[in-house]
Design a protein around this motif. Structure first.
Motif: not given
Length: 219
Positions: A24-35, A37-39, A162-171
């Motif tokens: 739960g502590a990482s759900a707002c940060c790392t979990v979205p990025l991991a998802l 990254s996995l497409g 969050c910016p890393i997640t946004v960047r990956k989605a745009l790329e």
């Protein structure tokens, strides 16, 4: 007649609670990025950011549950052997506790591990704010002469990952040649081929991973 040792059960449940709280502590940060990254995408990912204000409550819960598991294991180690039914013997149970502790620590500190360094983040923010023109070498090799550059205002970013997640989605959008995203200011600078994609496609990409965006007409 054997009996179930409640202390042993308490250790097992507390390890599970610690892992759940750490997730739960990482759900707002790392979990979205991991998802991402996995497409895995979907606007529902953005709802995970709603947990950001409660992150430290989850961290406290994880530390408390893990502390209880350690204390319970210490109590068990001081008790004489009994004819008890246990899910795990002492050896595997302590191994489980050690692995669980490492997993909890990794989840709790993951936002700081995957986030860019302050120096890199500052440089990226300056570049994004200035909307720097790509170097000539980059323009000739990877970016067409007819490229377009836009700035998107991005909503919902709450942490450094969050910016890393946004960047990956745009790329991942076909026709994008470069993307930079920053938390402060909450925006993304995107270079793309207008013959292959559009601003609408870019905003749809960020929305798909839970971060709605719109063209910044003030830039």
């Amino acid at each position: 007649m054997s009996r179930q040792d409640p202390s042993n059960a308490g250790t097992n449940w507390s390890i599970g609670a610690a892992l759940g709280a750490a997730l739960g502590a990482s759900a707002c940060c790392t979990v979205p990025l991991a998802l991402v990254s996995l497409g895995v995408g979907g606007a529902w990912i953005g709802s995970l950011t709603a947990l950001a204000p409660y992150r430290w409550f989850f961290v406290a819960g994880a530390v408390g549950a893990l502390g209880y598991a350690g204390y319970n294991e210490w109590r068990l180690s001081r008790q004489p052997d009994c004819d008890c039914e246990t899910v795990f013997s002492s050896g595997p149970r302590r191994t489980l506790l050690s692995v669980g502790a490492l997993a909890v620590v990794a989840l709790v500190v993951s936002p700081w591990l995957v986030a860019p360094s302050p120096t890199a983040a500052t440089q990226t923010a300056r570049t994004a704010a200035m909307k720097a023109t790509p170097p000539a070498a980059e323009t000739s090799s990877s970016t067409p002469a007819s490229y377009r550059q836009v700035v998107l205002r991005v909503d919902g970013m709450t942490c450094k990952t969050c910016p890393i997640t946004v960047r990956k989605a745009l790329e991942e959008v076909r026709g994008v040649y470069g993307a930079e995203a920053t938390l402060e200011p909450p925006q993304a600078v995107v270079r793309f081929d207008p013959g292959k994609t559009s601003v609408e496609a870019l905003t749809a990409a960020t929305k798909t991973v839970g971060f709605p965006s719109q063209l910044n007409t003030d830039s």
